[in-house]
Scaffold this active site. Structure first.
Site: not given
Ligand code: MRU
Length: 365
Positions: A245
């Site tokens: 993220d």
């Molecule tokens: C290519 S997506 C990478 C990250 O965004 C993913 O691993 C993640 O942590 C997503 O978290 P989320 O809370 O489902 O948005």
């Protein structure tokens, strides 16, 4: 055809409601910035790249349908909309970065000789459409580059990967990041197996990654998060590959909560740990992971299953949605669309790419 998190054509945007998967595939229209903020906050759409894409495309859609505004009013509307979208979820950097870049672009467009509301509106729509196109392109590069790298560096083929959360077509504009690497290995015939964690408490692995892997006919097994260490010990895991993220300047990486413990377990077992992320998820302005804001989600995500409470009333709950993996645990490297770098190399490598890109754009302007 692979799964689509987003369906877009000029003036029209719909997102696949990920809260209903895997039981129902329902696309829901997003006609405004406000509606985009809501689908992002409620996690109907999630995943760092997809959040930014839906945010920017919602602005494009609203610009397409809105009545013509006077130039300064239009610029103000665009800047305020972007600021608002950034507040939807704090940890993933993609929306904030896109907002910053698009705001700078709008300022630049607005001062052009002969700039009009119409010219600004058109260029913002094209900018957002480009983000969608470029994300798929970058993911394919990440997939191919990561797959080639693993084939060279990781002993024992074909390769078995353990992954976390959902990083596939559903989390991006298509193809995926960590799941893109898996997809590329599979299409090369060099993938033995994937272990995907259920990813408590929100179950992105059990609900979404498992669905994508079955949909793509990739050989895979679902495990509970608490089974990761035993899987590393007994299932011949060649590498752990996760998404991100926010990757900061020293390589510390925020990703779905539980990533940190996977990196610790991988180190214990001598298994290389990789982060696969586009440069849009890299935030070189933060020196280290201590500066990353970690989103905390509602307690019901832990206390309830399918809307039914399973825990004692009165228990305290802590629900951070992400954790930060320190750079020294990212032992394999960071797989980007520009190559695979160690955490120590990342900042210099991306800075060089940005400088070259800046020069190219100046030359073209
Ligand atoms: C290519 S997506 C990478 C990250 O965004 C993913 O691993 C993640 O942590 C997503 O978290 P989320 O809370 O489902 O948005």
């Amino acid at each position: 055809m692979s799964l689509e998190s987003v369906r877009y054509s000029r003036g029209s945007l719909a997102v696949l409601n990920q809260l209903l998967l895997p039981h129902e595939s329902r696309y829901e229209p997003v006609a405004s910035v406000k509606e985009a903020w809501e689908v992002i906050r409620s996690m109907k759409v999630r995943g760092a790249p997809a959040i930014a894409i839906v945010g920017c495309l919602s602005l494009a859609v609203e610009l397409e349908s809105n009545e013509v505004k006077e130039k300064d009013q239009l610029v103000m509307f665009i800047l305020e909309s972007l600021e608002f979208l950034v507040t939807s979820r704090p940890t993933a950097v993609n929306m904030a970065k896109a907002a910053e870049q698009l705001s700078a672009f709008v300022h630049q467009e607005a001062v052009r000789a002969n700039a009009t509301s119409e010219s600004i509106r058109k260029s913002v729509i094209e900018w957002a459409e480009d983000l969608l196109r470029k994300d798929v392109e970058d993911n394919k590069k990440i997939g191919d580059c990561g797959a080639q790298h693993l084939l060279q560096k990781v002993p024992g083929h074909p390769i078995t990967i353990l992954t976390h959360c959902n990083t596939g077509s559903l989390a991006t504009a298509g193809y995926g990041t960590a799941l893109g690497v898996i997809r590329s290995l599979h299409s090369m015939g060099r993938l033995a197996h994937v272990y995907c964690t259920e990813t408590r408490p929100y179950n992105q692995g059990a609900r979404l990654t498992a669905y994508e892997l079955v949909y793509e006919k990739i050989p895979a097994t679902l495990i509970a998060d608490s089974m990761a260490s035993i899987a590393m010990k007994e299932k011949g895991v060649s590498a752990v590959v996760v998404g991100a993220d926010r990757v900061v300047a020293n390589g510390d990486t925020a990703n779905k909560v539980g990533t940190y413990q996977l990196a610790i377990a991988a180190k214990h077992h001598g298994i290389p740990f990789y982060v696969a992320a586009p440069s849009t998820s890299c935030d070189l302005r933060l020196a280290d992971g201590g500066h990353i804001v970690i989103e905390e989600r509602p307690s019901q995500e832990l206390t309830d299953v399918n809307g039914k409470r399973i825990t004692a009333q009165g228990i305290g709950v802590w629900n951070p949605a992400f954790d930060v993996t320190p750079c020294d645990l990212i032992t394999g490297g960071i797989i980007t669309e520009h190559g695979v770098f160690s955490p120590q190399e990342l900042q210099a490598a991306l800075t060089k790419v940005m400088k070259e890109e800046g020069k190219r754009q100046k030359h073209e302007a």
